[in-house]
Scaffold this motif. Sequence first.
Motif, PDB file in Angstrom:
ATOM      1  N   VAL A   1       0.723  -1.012   0.451  1.00  0.00           N
ATOM      2  CA  VAL A   1      -0.483  -0.004  -0.443  1.00  0.00           C
ATOM      3  C   VAL A   1       1.012   1.319  -0.214  1.00  0.00           C
ATOM      4  N   ILE A   2       1.745   1.472   0.592  1.00  0.00           N
ATOM      5  CA  ILE A   2       2.956   2.566   0.733  1.00  0.00           C
ATOM      6  C   ILE A   2       2.992   2.598  -0.352  1.00  0.00           C
TER       7      ILE A   2
ATOM      8  N   ALA B   1       1.438   9.640  -5.841  1.00  0.00           N
ATOM      9  CA  ALA B   1       2.588  10.251  -4.997  1.00  0.00           C
ATOM     10  C   ALA B   1       2.875  11.169  -6.150  1.00  0.00           C
ATOM     11  N   GLU B   2       4.287  10.354  -6.471  1.00  0.00           N
ATOM     12  CA  GLU B   2       5.151  11.063  -7.587  1.00  0.00           C
ATOM     13  C   GLU B   2       4.773  11.483  -8.880  1.00  0.00           C
TER      14      GLU B   2
ATOM     15  N   THR C   1       3.707  16.279  -1.363  1.00  0.00           N
ATOM     16  CA  THR C   1       4.314  16.967   0.288  1.00  0.00           C
ATOM     17  C   THR C   1       3.676  15.576   1.563  1.00  0.00           C
ATOM     18  N   ALA C   2       2.932  15.423   1.402  1.00  0.00           N
ATOM     19  CA  ALA C   2       2.626  14.691   2.193  1.00  0.00           C
ATOM     20  C   ALA C   2       0.883  13.695   2.155  1.00  0.00           C
ATOM     21  N   VAL C   3       1.155  12.439   2.571  1.00  0.00           N
ATOM     22  CA  VAL C   3      -0.363  12.391   3.046  1.00  0.00           C
ATOM     23  C   VAL C   3      -1.412  11.898   3.914  1.00  0.00           C
ATOM     24  N   ARG C   4      -2.071  12.195   4.147  1.00  0.00           N
ATOM     25  CA  ARG C   4      -3.073  12.643   5.159  1.00  0.00           C
ATOM     26  C   ARG C   4      -4.153  11.160   5.467  1.00  0.00           C
ATOM     27  N   SER C   5      -4.463  10.155   4.596  1.00  0.00           N
ATOM     28  CA  SER C   5      -5.084   9.106   4.858  1.00  0.00           C
ATOM     29  C   SER C   5      -5.211   8.355   3.896  1.00  0.00           C
TER      30      SER C   5
ATOM     31  N   LEU D   1       4.140   0.747  11.471  1.00  0.00           N
ATOM     32  CA  LEU D   1       5.697   0.643  11.459  1.00  0.00           C
ATOM     33  C   LEU D   1       6.458   0.707  10.658  1.00  0.00           C
ATOM     34  N   ALA D   2       4.922   0.611   9.435  1.00  0.00           N
ATOM     35  CA  ALA D   2       5.707   1.013   8.016  1.00  0.00           C
ATOM     36  C   ALA D   2       5.988   2.192   7.155  1.00  0.00           C
ATOM     37  N   ARG D   3       4.960   3.144   7.522  1.00  0.00           N
ATOM     38  CA  ARG D   3       5.066   4.183   7.180  1.00  0.00           C
ATOM     39  C   ARG D   3       6.272   5.258   7.865  1.00  0.00           C
ATOM     40  N   ALA D   4       6.499   5.239   8.819  1.00  0.00           N
ATOM     41  CA  ALA D   4       7.746   5.996   9.232  1.00  0.00           C
ATOM     42  C   ALA D   4       8.410   6.011   8.214  1.00  0.00           C
ATOM     43  N   GLY D   5       9.050   6.984   7.877  1.00  0.00           N
ATOM     44  CA  GLY D   5       9.899   7.781   7.222  1.00  0.00           C
ATOM     45  C   GLY D   5      10.155   8.005   5.974  1.00  0.00           C
ATOM     46  N   THR D   6       8.971   7.803   5.435  1.00  0.00           N
ATOM     47  CA  THR D   6       8.119   7.738   3.945  1.00  0.00           C
ATOM     48  C   THR D   6       6.595   9.205   4.165  1.00  0.00           C
ATOM     49  N   LEU D   7       6.928   8.997   2.229  1.00  0.00           N
ATOM     50  CA  LEU D   7       5.604  10.166   2.919  1.00  0.00           C
ATOM     51  C   LEU D   7       4.002  10.177   3.403  1.00  0.00           C
TER      52      LEU D   7
END
Length: 130
Positions: free
Chosen positions: A10-11, A18-19, A25-29, A51-57
Amino acid sequence: MHEMSIALAVIDQVTEAAERAGDVTAVRSVRLQVGELAGVVPEALTFSFELARAGTLLAGAELVADTVPGRARCAPCDHEWAVGMPPRLNCPRCRGATTDLLSGRELRIVQVRWADRTASAPTREPSEER
């Protein structure tokens, strides 16, 4: 725990969308449809996503998982019913075993909310884990 591989997929797909959009610049939901027969534990998926979203968009993004109930239709008598969990796949009306599963195995991204706008991101579906 296959929920982690689903969260990572999903990420990856949201990051690719997004690219392509270019100015995100960021994803809300992220909103998913998860069928009750898809073999996914919603709490484990949410935990894995966090856990997986850390350090990503998607670092601050919320994961919203909408459960899609399982439904089936009997081929001989055309009766339709909620299959429930554990799934009841024999027709409750005629006891026939020739059924078509109509819903309940979904696992797809249905909406992404960017930080500054809302867009339904066209993405390919994550692989259904079985």
